[in-house]
Every structure is written in C-alpha cells, then in structure tokens.
Write a protein that holds these residues in place. Structure first.
Motif, PDB file in Angstrom:
ATOM      1  N   LYS A 178       0.947  -1.348   0.123  1.00 15.59           N
ATOM      2  CA  LYS A 178      -0.023   0.056  -0.078  1.00 15.59           C
ATOM      3  C   LYS A 178       0.808   1.499  -0.043  1.00 15.59           C
ATOM      4  O   LYS A 178       2.093   1.139   0.083  1.00 15.59           O
ATOM      5  N   ILE A 179       0.308   2.227  -0.273  1.00 14.79           N
ATOM      6  CA  ILE A 179       0.836   3.583  -0.425  1.00 14.79           C
ATOM      7  C   ILE A 179       0.469   4.513   0.667  1.00 14.79           C
ATOM      8  O   ILE A 179      -0.774   4.672   0.921  1.00 14.79           O
ATOM      9  N   LYS A 180       1.365   5.421   1.315  1.00 10.97           N
ATOM     10  CA  LYS A 180       1.100   6.324   2.330  1.00 10.97           C
ATOM     11  C   LYS A 180       1.659   7.666   1.760  1.00 10.97           C
ATOM     12  O   LYS A 180       2.937   7.841   1.648  1.00 10.97           O
ATOM     13  N   ALA A 181       0.791   8.723   1.481  1.00 14.74           N
ATOM     14  CA  ALA A 181       1.379  10.153   0.986  1.00 14.74           C
ATOM     15  C   ALA A 181       1.288  10.948   2.195  1.00 14.74           C
ATOM     16  O   ALA A 181       0.491  11.296   3.025  1.00 14.74           O
ATOM     17  N   SER A 182       2.848  11.503   2.381  1.00 16.74           N
ATOM     18  CA  SER A 182       2.911  12.164   3.387  1.00 16.74           C
ATOM     19  C   SER A 182       3.758  13.490   3.320  1.00 16.74           C
ATOM     20  O   SER A 182       4.665  13.418   2.368  1.00 16.74           O
ATOM     21  N   GLY A 183       3.510  14.612   3.971  1.00 19.63           N
ATOM     22  CA  GLY A 183       4.327  15.800   3.919  1.00 19.63           C
ATOM     23  C   GLY A 183       3.678  16.693   2.811  1.00 19.63           C
ATOM     24  O   GLY A 183       3.654  16.373   1.670  1.00 19.63           O
ATOM     25  N   GLY A 184       3.202  17.953   3.311  1.00 17.78           N
ATOM     26  CA  GLY A 184       2.692  19.160   2.577  1.00 17.78           C
ATOM     27  C   GLY A 184       1.254  18.650   2.238  1.00 17.78           C
ATOM     28  O   GLY A 184       0.682  19.520   1.546  1.00 17.78           O
ATOM     29  N   VAL A 185       0.415  17.598   2.889  1.00 15.40           N
ATOM     30  CA  VAL A 185      -0.998  17.457   2.445  1.00 15.40           C
ATOM     31  C   VAL A 185      -1.870  18.364   3.168  1.00 15.40           C
ATOM     32  O   VAL A 185      -1.976  18.108   4.389  1.00 15.40           O
ATOM     33  N   LYS A 186      -2.152  19.489   2.854  1.00 16.10           N
ATOM     34  CA  LYS A 186      -2.787  20.601   3.643  1.00 16.10           C
ATOM     35  C   LYS A 186      -4.309  21.019   3.286  1.00 16.10           C
ATOM     36  O   LYS A 186      -4.870  21.889   4.133  1.00 16.10           O
ATOM     37  N   ASP A 187      -4.736  20.385   2.329  1.00 11.45           N
ATOM     38  CA  ASP A 187      -6.372  20.733   2.099  1.00 11.45           C
ATOM     39  C   ASP A 187      -6.798  19.384   1.353  1.00 11.45           C
ATOM     40  O   ASP A 187      -6.291  18.731   0.966  1.00 11.45           O
ATOM     41  N   LYS A 188      -8.214  19.807   1.314  1.00  8.14           N
ATOM     42  CA  LYS A 188      -9.168  18.710   1.162  1.00  8.14           C
ATOM     43  C   LYS A 188      -8.970  17.980  -0.402  1.00  8.14           C
ATOM     44  O   LYS A 188      -9.037  16.654  -0.530  1.00  8.14           O
ATOM     45  N   LYS A 189      -8.957  18.942  -1.274  1.00  8.48           N
ATOM     46  CA  LYS A 189      -8.956  18.590  -2.441  1.00  8.48           C
ATOM     47  C   LYS A 189      -7.744  17.813  -2.934  1.00  8.48           C
ATOM     48  O   LYS A 189      -7.669  16.924  -3.585  1.00  8.48           O
ATOM     49  N   THR A 190      -6.695  18.190  -2.256  1.00  2.00           N
ATOM     50  CA  THR A 190      -5.186  17.404  -2.311  1.00  2.00           C
ATOM     51  C   THR A 190      -5.347  16.180  -1.715  1.00  2.00           C
ATOM     52  O   THR A 190      -5.161  15.259  -2.636  1.00  2.00           O
ATOM     53  N   ALA A 191      -5.900  15.905  -0.711  1.00  5.39           N
ATOM     54  CA  ALA A 191      -6.003  14.675  -0.045  1.00  5.39           C
ATOM     55  C   ALA A 191      -6.806  13.710  -0.989  1.00  5.39           C
ATOM     56  O   ALA A 191      -6.537  12.524  -0.976  1.00  5.39           O
ATOM     57  N   LEU A 192      -8.162  14.314  -1.500  1.00  3.76           N
ATOM     58  CA  LEU A 192      -8.971  13.443  -2.154  1.00  3.76           C
ATOM     59  C   LEU A 192      -8.369  12.903  -3.577  1.00  3.76           C
ATOM     60  O   LEU A 192      -8.272  11.743  -3.973  1.00  3.76           O
ATOM     61  N   HIS A 193      -7.488  13.955  -4.239  1.00  4.90           N
ATOM     62  CA  HIS A 193      -7.041  13.406  -5.408  1.00  4.90           C
ATOM     63  C   HIS A 193      -5.799  12.320  -5.176  1.00  4.90           C
ATOM     64  O   HIS A 193      -5.411  11.450  -5.869  1.00  4.90           O
ATOM     65  N   TYR A 194      -5.054  12.290  -3.878  1.00  2.31           N
ATOM     66  CA  TYR A 194      -4.218  11.309  -3.542  1.00  2.31           C
ATOM     67  C   TYR A 194      -5.034   9.859  -3.483  1.00  2.31           C
ATOM     68  O   TYR A 194      -4.511   8.834  -3.818  1.00  2.31           O
ATOM     69  N   ILE A 195      -5.974   9.876  -2.859  1.00  2.00           N
ATOM     70  CA  ILE A 195      -6.745   8.793  -2.638  1.00  2.00           C
ATOM     71  C   ILE A 195      -7.070   8.288  -4.106  1.00  2.00           C
ATOM     72  O   ILE A 195      -7.213   7.078  -4.234  1.00  2.00           O
ATOM     73  N   GLU A 196      -7.544   9.120  -5.002  1.00  2.00           N
ATOM     74  CA  GLU A 196      -7.881   8.743  -6.265  1.00  2.00           C
ATOM     75  C   GLU A 196      -6.578   8.041  -7.139  1.00  2.00           C
ATOM     76  O   GLU A 196      -6.897   7.192  -7.933  1.00  2.00           O
ATOM     77  N   LEU A 197      -5.638   8.528  -6.688  1.00  2.00           N
ATOM     78  CA  LEU A 197      -4.571   8.000  -7.254  1.00  2.00           C
ATOM     79  C   LEU A 197      -4.201   6.440  -6.752  1.00  2.00           C
ATOM     80  O   LEU A 197      -2.959   5.891  -7.078  1.00  2.00           O
ATOM     81  N   GLY A 198      -4.606   6.213  -5.636  1.00  2.00           N
ATOM     82  CA  GLY A 198      -4.514   4.821  -4.987  1.00  2.00           C
ATOM     83  C   GLY A 198      -3.700   4.959  -3.662  1.00  2.00           C
ATOM     84  O   GLY A 198      -3.335   3.622  -3.037  1.00  2.00           O
ATOM     85  N   VAL A 199      -3.885   5.944  -2.943  1.00  2.00           N
ATOM     86  CA  VAL A 199      -3.084   5.728  -1.501  1.00  2.00           C
ATOM     87  C   VAL A 199      -4.068   5.166  -0.642  1.00  2.00           C
ATOM     88  O   VAL A 199      -5.137   5.590  -0.720  1.00  2.00           O
ATOM     89  N   SER A 200      -3.521   4.615   0.431  1.00  2.00           N
ATOM     90  CA  SER A 200      -4.365   3.890   1.364  1.00  2.00           C
ATOM     91  C   SER A 200      -4.456   4.786   2.776  1.00  2.00           C
ATOM     92  O   SER A 200      -5.179   4.628   3.621  1.00  2.00           O
ATOM     93  N   ARG A 201      -3.243   5.684   2.937  1.00  3.20           N
ATOM     94  CA  ARG A 201      -3.281   6.604   3.977  1.00  3.20           C
ATOM     95  C   ARG A 201      -2.545   7.727   3.597  1.00  3.20           C
ATOM     96  O   ARG A 201      -1.449   7.939   2.736  1.00  3.20           O
ATOM     97  N   ILE A 202      -2.867   8.849   4.510  1.00  2.71           N
ATOM     98  CA  ILE A 202      -2.381  10.148   4.254  1.00  2.71           C
ATOM     99  C   ILE A 202      -2.039  10.557   5.388  1.00  2.71           C
ATOM    100  O   ILE A 202      -2.617  10.605   6.419  1.00  2.71           O
ATOM    101  N   GLY A 203      -0.374  10.993   5.660  1.00  2.00           N
ATOM    102  CA  GLY A 203      -0.113  11.440   6.729  1.00  2.00           C
ATOM    103  C   GLY A 203       0.042  12.927   6.749  1.00  2.00           C
ATOM    104  O   GLY A 203       0.589  13.526   6.058  1.00  2.00           O
ATOM    105  N   THR A 204      -0.599  13.624   7.822  1.00  2.00           N
ATOM    106  CA  THR A 204      -0.875  15.143   7.826  1.00  2.00           C
ATOM    107  C   THR A 204      -1.072  15.749   9.376  1.00  2.00           C
ATOM    108  O   THR A 204      -1.568  15.060   9.872  1.00  2.00           O
TER     109      THR A 204
END
Length: 212
Positions: A178-204
């Motif tokens: 799985k993939i975790k995107a972390s670092g600089g995720v500060k708004d909802k639109k960005t977070a949702l796009h990461y999920i669309e790209l396939g991340v399972s977790r967001i560090g923020t």
C-alpha cells in the motif's frame, strides 16, 4: 468513502510537548481519524490518551534521517511496539541506497518487519532526495522485504508528497504494498486526489482542517 479513515493525524515536531500529544489524540477522537503518528518518546502517553478507542498509534523509526545503525532501528521499533504502537513508519538509509548497497537496505527493512511481527510497517523512502530510478528501486526493496506500505516523505526533507511520485510508486508496487502520501498535504482537494491515485493512508498535521 470517509476521508477521516485515511488520515494518520501527525505531530512529529521535536518541540512537541505532552500537552501537544494529548491534543493530537483528542482531535483524533473527535474526528475519527484512523491513526495518529508520533515520535517514539510519546507512544506511552498516546496509548494512555487513546485508551478504549480503536485509533491506531504509529511511531516513527530512524527519524528523520534514517542514517543510524540497523541494530538501533530494530531496537527502537521493538521498544515502540512494546510501549503500545500498532504501526511503525521507518526511514530507509538513503546513503546506502545511493551507494548501491541494495542488499543492506532490503535486509534492514526485513529485520524491522521480522522484529515487529504482524504489526504494520511503512517504509519512508524520502522521495525528494531520490531520482525516479532510485524511487523505483526503494519501492522494490521494500516489497522484497515484505513491508506493508511505502511512504513518500518524512515531511522534514526539501519537499513532501507529489502526485507524480505517488503515480510512480503505484506503478512500481502494484498490489504488493500500500502507499502512504505524507508531507505537505494541507487541503481536502489534494487529499482526495491522492486517494484517487491509489493511496491508502495520508500523513498530515492538518487533519482537522482537511475534514472541515
């Protein structure tokens, strides 16, 4: 899709106080975040603060440089699990990777995974310091070592997560991690796009404002 269930609510500041960690835990409870992510010294306090909840505790290992000995990283991981951590976010040895010491990088990840057993292991590859070829290599080494996740960044490097890096990581690991995107995720639109790209977790550290 519940955005809050993707979030590792994070405070990794070196100046974080006990009060800061309690606040982090309270915010996680209020918003229903999947996990919190803290430095190892705060795991016991987080465990106490999150008692009788299902919120997971992730602890960072070898943070933020990844350049200590493998033995030290293994000890740190085991210690954090013993104090109540459910998940480990480890930083790879970037110097070893860049030196072509691939077996050493893989063996270190494998040793930590074996030491923590069925607990989740996320491998921070710190994409900002790597070429695309090195990013692919790091992801493949994490998969070979049976890590559960590959993670973009510590948030303490020169850059955090990017869409392009997440696409590259997804292409590389497929369904093997799985993939975790972390670092600089500060708004909802960005977070949702990461999920669309396939991340399972967001560090923020911006979890509450992402939800609002």
């Amino acid at each position: 899709m519940l955005l809050e269930k993707y979030i590792d609510h994070t405070n990794l500041k070196p100046t974080a106080t006990g009060s800061d960690i309690k606040k982090l835990c309270e915010e996680a409870k209020i918003h229903g975040f999947y996990a919190i992510c803290v430095n190892g010294c705060h795991v016991s306090l987080a465990k106490e603060s999150l008692d009788k909840t299902d919120i997971k505790i992730a602890a960072v290992i070898g943070f933020p440089l990844g350049a200590m000995s493998s033995k030290a990283k293994v000890f740190e991981a085991v210690d954090c699990i013993g104090n109540g951590a459910d998940e480990i976010d480890m930083v790879i040895n970037l110097g070893w990777l860049k030196s072509g010491m691939y077996n050493a990088v893989r063996d270190e990840i494998k040793a930590i995974k074996e030491a923590i057993g069925n607990k989740i292991l996320k491998v921070i590859i710190e994409t900002c310091y790597l070429t695309d070829e090195e990013k692919e290599k790091a992801c493949n080494l994490a998969v070979a070592a049976h890590a559960d996740y590959v993670k973009t960044s510590t948030g303490f490097g020169t850059e955090g997560a990017t869409f392009e890096d997440v696409k590259l990581m997804k292409r590389t690991v497929g369904e093997n991690a799985k993939i975790k995107a972390s670092g600089g995720v500060k708004d909802k639109k960005t977070a949702l796009h990461y999920i669309e790209l396939g991340v399972s977790r967001i560090g923020t550290s911006s979890g509450p404002s992402l939800i609002k």
